[in-house]
Structures are given as C-alpha cells and as structure tokens.
Design a protein around this motif. Structure first.
Motif, PDB file in Angstrom:
ATOM      1  N   ILE A  10       0.846  -1.207   0.000  1.00  0.00           N
ATOM      2  CA  ILE A  10       0.000   0.000   0.000  1.00  0.00           C
ATOM      3  C   ILE A  10       0.875   1.248   0.000  1.00  0.00           C
ATOM      4  CG2 ILE A  10      -1.624   1.361   1.391  1.00  0.00           C
ATOM      5  CD1 ILE A  10      -2.878  -1.391   2.223  1.00  0.00           C
ATOM      6  N   LEU A  11       1.887   1.267   0.869  1.00  0.00           N
ATOM      7  CA  LEU A  11       2.791   2.429   0.915  1.00  0.00           C
ATOM      8  C   LEU A  11       3.571   2.579  -0.385  1.00  0.00           C
ATOM      9  CD1 LEU A  11       4.091   2.127   4.572  1.00  0.00           C
ATOM     10  CD2 LEU A  11       2.541   3.860   3.652  1.00  0.00           C
ATOM     11  N   GLY A  12       3.783   1.469  -1.091  1.00  0.00           N
ATOM     12  CA  GLY A  12       4.457   1.502  -2.385  1.00  0.00           C
ATOM     13  C   GLY A  12       3.513   1.768  -3.544  1.00  0.00           C
ATOM     14  N   HIS A  13       2.269   2.081  -3.227  1.00  0.00           N
ATOM     15  CA  HIS A  13       1.238   2.428  -4.216  1.00  0.00           C
ATOM     16  C   HIS A  13       0.968   1.295  -5.210  1.00  0.00           C
ATOM     17  CE1 HIS A  13       1.320   6.483  -2.630  1.00  0.00           C
ATOM     18  NE2 HIS A  13       2.634   6.484  -2.766  1.00  0.00           N
ATOM     19  N   VAL A  14       1.011   0.050  -4.728  1.00  0.00           N
ATOM     20  CA  VAL A  14       0.644  -1.095  -5.565  1.00  0.00           C
ATOM     21  C   VAL A  14      -0.881  -1.182  -5.555  1.00  0.00           C
ATOM     22  CG1 VAL A  14       0.812  -3.598  -5.845  1.00  0.00           C
ATOM     23  CG2 VAL A  14       2.790  -2.295  -5.014  1.00  0.00           C
ATOM     24  N   ALA A  15      -1.461  -1.243  -6.738  1.00  0.00           N
ATOM     25  CA  ALA A  15      -2.921  -1.311  -6.854  1.00  0.00           C
ATOM     26  C   ALA A  15      -3.450  -2.582  -6.194  1.00  0.00           C
ATOM     27  CB  ALA A  15      -3.321  -1.303  -8.330  1.00  0.00           C
ATOM     28  N   HIS A  16      -4.718  -2.540  -5.786  1.00  0.00           N
ATOM     29  CA  HIS A  16      -5.348  -3.673  -5.086  1.00  0.00           C
ATOM     30  C   HIS A  16      -5.140  -4.985  -5.847  1.00  0.00           C
ATOM     31  CE1 HIS A  16      -8.174  -5.842  -2.565  1.00  0.00           C
ATOM     32  NE2 HIS A  16      -8.777  -6.258  -3.671  1.00  0.00           N
ATOM     33  N   GLU A  17      -5.440  -4.988  -7.137  1.00  0.00           N
ATOM     34  CA  GLU A  17      -5.293  -6.221  -7.920  1.00  0.00           C
ATOM     35  C   GLU A  17      -3.831  -6.635  -8.075  1.00  0.00           C
ATOM     36  OE1 GLU A  17      -5.786  -2.571 -10.287  1.00  0.00           O
ATOM     37  OE2 GLU A  17      -7.215  -3.592  -9.005  1.00  0.00           O
ATOM     38  N   GLY A  18      -2.918  -5.724  -7.944  1.00  0.00           N
ATOM     39  CA  GLY A  18      -1.492  -6.035  -8.012  1.00  0.00           C
ATOM     40  C   GLY A  18      -0.952  -6.669  -6.748  1.00  0.00           C
ATOM     41  N   ARG A  19      -1.757  -6.675  -5.708  1.00  0.00           N
ATOM     42  CA  ARG A  19      -1.309  -7.222  -4.417  1.00  0.00           C
ATOM     43  C   ARG A  19      -1.723  -8.675  -4.213  1.00  0.00           C
ATOM     44  NH1 ARG A  19      -3.279  -1.948  -2.534  1.00  0.00           N
ATOM     45  NH2 ARG A  19      -4.940  -2.965  -1.387  1.00  0.00           N
ATOM     46  N   ILE A  20      -2.418  -9.257  -5.160  1.00  0.00           N
ATOM     47  CA  ILE A  20      -2.890 -10.647  -5.018  1.00  0.00           C
ATOM     48  C   ILE A  20      -1.724 -11.604  -4.817  1.00  0.00           C
ATOM     49  CG2 ILE A  20      -4.041 -12.551  -6.225  1.00  0.00           C
ATOM     50  CD1 ILE A  20      -5.842 -10.361  -7.521  1.00  0.00           C
ATOM     51  N   HIS A  21      -0.684 -11.473  -5.628  1.00  0.00           N
ATOM     52  CA  HIS A  21       0.478 -12.364  -5.499  1.00  0.00           C
ATOM     53  C   HIS A  21       1.207 -12.133  -4.179  1.00  0.00           C
ATOM     54  CE1 HIS A  21       0.037 -13.980  -9.476  1.00  0.00           C
ATOM     55  NE2 HIS A  21       0.030 -12.771 -10.001  1.00  0.00           N
ATOM     56  N   LEU A  22       1.205 -10.887  -3.727  1.00  0.00           N
ATOM     57  CA  LEU A  22       1.854 -10.592  -2.447  1.00  0.00           C
ATOM     58  C   LEU A  22       1.086 -11.223  -1.291  1.00  0.00           C
ATOM     59  CD1 LEU A  22       2.836  -6.877  -3.072  1.00  0.00           C
ATOM     60  CD2 LEU A  22       4.348  -8.873  -3.067  1.00  0.00           C
ATOM     61  N   ARG A  23      -0.226 -11.255  -1.392  1.00  0.00           N
ATOM     62  CA  ARG A  23      -1.027 -11.923  -0.353  1.00  0.00           C
ATOM     63  C   ARG A  23      -0.734 -13.420  -0.323  1.00  0.00           C
ATOM     64  NH1 ARG A  23      -5.241  -8.916  -2.746  1.00  0.00           N
ATOM     65  NH2 ARG A  23      -5.391  -6.918  -1.711  1.00  0.00           N
ATOM     66  N   GLY A  24      -0.610 -14.032  -1.491  1.00  0.00           N
ATOM     67  CA  GLY A  24      -0.259 -15.450  -1.557  1.00  0.00           C
ATOM     68  C   GLY A  24       1.110 -15.705  -0.951  1.00  0.00           C
ATOM     69  N   TYR A  25       2.054 -14.832  -1.269  1.00  0.00           N
ATOM     70  CA  TYR A  25       3.397 -14.930  -0.691  1.00  0.00           C
ATOM     71  C   TYR A  25       3.314 -14.888   0.843  1.00  0.00           C
ATOM     72  CZ  TYR A  25       7.813 -13.219   1.157  1.00  0.00           C
ATOM     73  OH  TYR A  25       8.942 -13.042   1.924  1.00  0.00           O
ATOM     74  N   ALA A  26       2.605 -13.897   1.363  1.00  0.00           N
ATOM     75  CA  ALA A  26       2.511 -13.716   2.815  1.00  0.00           C
ATOM     76  C   ALA A  26       1.840 -14.908   3.488  1.00  0.00           C
ATOM     77  CB  ALA A  26       1.751 -12.428   3.134  1.00  0.00           C
ATOM     78  N   ARG A  27       0.786 -15.421   2.884  1.00  0.00           N
ATOM     79  CA  ARG A  27       0.088 -16.589   3.447  1.00  0.00           C
ATOM     80  C   ARG A  27       1.033 -17.784   3.539  1.00  0.00           C
ATOM     81  NH1 ARG A  27      -3.271 -17.687  -0.630  1.00  0.00           N
ATOM     82  NH2 ARG A  27      -1.663 -19.072  -1.437  1.00  0.00           N
ATOM     83  N   ASP A  28       1.765 -18.042   2.460  1.00  0.00           N
ATOM     84  CA  ASP A  28       2.649 -19.206   2.429  1.00  0.00           C
ATOM     85  C   ASP A  28       3.849 -19.042   3.361  1.00  0.00           C
ATOM     86  OD1 ASP A  28       0.920 -20.383   0.638  1.00  0.00           O
ATOM     87  OD2 ASP A  28       2.120 -19.899  -1.127  1.00  0.00           O
ATOM     88  N   VAL A  29       4.426 -17.857   3.404  1.00  0.00           N
ATOM     89  CA  VAL A  29       5.555 -17.622   4.311  1.00  0.00           C
ATOM     90  C   VAL A  29       5.087 -17.718   5.767  1.00  0.00           C
ATOM     91  CG1 VAL A  29       7.149 -15.843   5.168  1.00  0.00           C
ATOM     92  CG2 VAL A  29       7.028 -16.320   2.738  1.00  0.00           C
ATOM     93  N   GLY A  30       3.925 -17.174   6.064  1.00  0.00           N
ATOM     94  CA  GLY A  30       3.408 -17.238   7.427  1.00  0.00           C
ATOM     95  C   GLY A  30       3.159 -18.667   7.888  1.00  0.00           C
ATOM     96  N   LEU A  31       2.606 -19.475   7.016  1.00  0.00           N
ATOM     97  CA  LEU A  31       2.351 -20.876   7.360  1.00  0.00           C
ATOM     98  C   LEU A  31       3.664 -21.644   7.507  1.00  0.00           C
ATOM     99  CD1 LEU A  31       0.316 -23.055   7.965  1.00  0.00           C
ATOM    100  CD2 LEU A  31       0.001 -23.380   5.502  1.00  0.00           C
ATOM    101  N   ALA A  32       4.612 -21.391   6.602  1.00  0.00           N
ATOM    102  CA  ALA A  32       5.928 -22.031   6.710  1.00  0.00           C
ATOM    103  C   ALA A  32       6.606 -21.621   8.019  1.00  0.00           C
ATOM    104  CB  ALA A  32       6.810 -21.663   5.518  1.00  0.00           C
ATOM    105  N   PHE A  33       6.479 -20.364   8.401  1.00  0.00           N
ATOM    106  CA  PHE A  33       7.067 -19.880   9.652  1.00  0.00           C
ATOM    107  C   PHE A  33       6.511 -20.666  10.837  1.00  0.00           C
ATOM    108  CE2 PHE A  33       7.586 -17.227  13.338  1.00  0.00           C
ATOM    109  CZ  PHE A  33       8.812 -16.612  13.159  1.00  0.00           C
ATOM    110  N   GLN A  34       5.199 -20.888  10.853  1.00  0.00           N
ATOM    111  CA  GLN A  34       4.579 -21.626  11.953  1.00  0.00           C
ATOM    112  C   GLN A  34       5.030 -23.076  11.970  1.00  0.00           C
ATOM    113  OE1 GLN A  34       2.658 -20.545  14.618  1.00  0.00           O
ATOM    114  NE2 GLN A  34       3.256 -22.605  15.254  1.00  0.00           N
ATOM    115  N   ILE A  35       5.129 -23.684  10.804  1.00  0.00           N
ATOM    116  CA  ILE A  35       5.589 -25.076  10.749  1.00  0.00           C
ATOM    117  C   ILE A  35       7.012 -25.176  11.273  1.00  0.00           C
ATOM    118  CG2 ILE A  35       6.174 -26.990   9.210  1.00  0.00           C
ATOM    119  CD1 ILE A  35       3.795 -26.083   7.443  1.00  0.00           C
TER     120      ILE A  35
END
Length: 110
Positions: A10-35
């Motif tokens: 958001i601070l980097g002015h990435v449009a909402h639809e441009g953040r879909i891949h970043l959300r996937g990245y965050a979900r997967d990294v977060g789950l890997a972190f917990q494992i």
C-alpha cells in the motif's frame, strides 16, 4: 506477516489487484514460519531459541509435527517457501528481499 506485506504494498502504491500475489506470498511464508516454529519446538536448541522447548508435546498441543510427522512437516515448510517465492515470479529484483526472507524462514534457529 500478511499485514506487513500488505502495508508495504500500500505504501508503495501497488494497486489492489497487483497485491494478489503478495497476499499469496505472505500466506505461504506465514504458514511455513509456523511449521518451522513447531519443528524447532521438537528439535531446536533452547539456548539458541532463548525459550523452553518441547512445551507443545508436554501440553498435548496439536502441531504440524504431531499431525504430519517431523519429516513431512519439513517437506511442507520447504514446499511453502518455494510456493511463496513463486508468487513473486512477476516481480524483479525489487522482490529479492522478500525472497531472502522466505529462505530465512527455513534456516532460522530462533
């Protein structure tokens, strides 16, 4: 992790639809972190971790290790990190720090 990635986008002015891949990245990294956290609780070094380990098993807590087994949990964490980095395929060098963070999740000892 998801909030940090989303706020950065958001601070980097990435449009909402441009953040879909970043959300996937965050979900997967977060789950890997917990494992990896669950794995460290089983086979980590308490001195390095700076906390008591093997608490989850003693408490009868369900963890990725107790549900999947140690080897499968390690495989799952590695797969999630690769998947997280694949979410960044459309980004260039500007995402190298995110890739390095994903790799660190598997390497961390605390």
């Amino acid at each position: 992790i998801a909030a940090s990635v989303e706020m950065g986008a958001i601070l980097g002015h990435v449009a909402h639809e441009g953040r879909i891949h970043l959300r996937g990245y965050a979900r997967d990294v977060g789950l890997a972190f917990q494992i990896v956290d669950d794995i460290m609780d089983v086979e980590g070094d308490a001195a390095l971790a700076g906390k008591a380990l093997q608490k989850d098993a003693a408490a009868g807590k369900a963890t990725f290790v107790s549900l999947m087994g140690l080897d499968r949990a390690k495989q799952q964490a590695a797969m999630l990190v690769e998947q997280a980095k694949n979410h960044l395929a459309s980004y260039g060098a500007e995402a190298d720090l995110l890739r390095a963070i994903a790799d660190y999740v598997l390497e961390r000892d605390r």
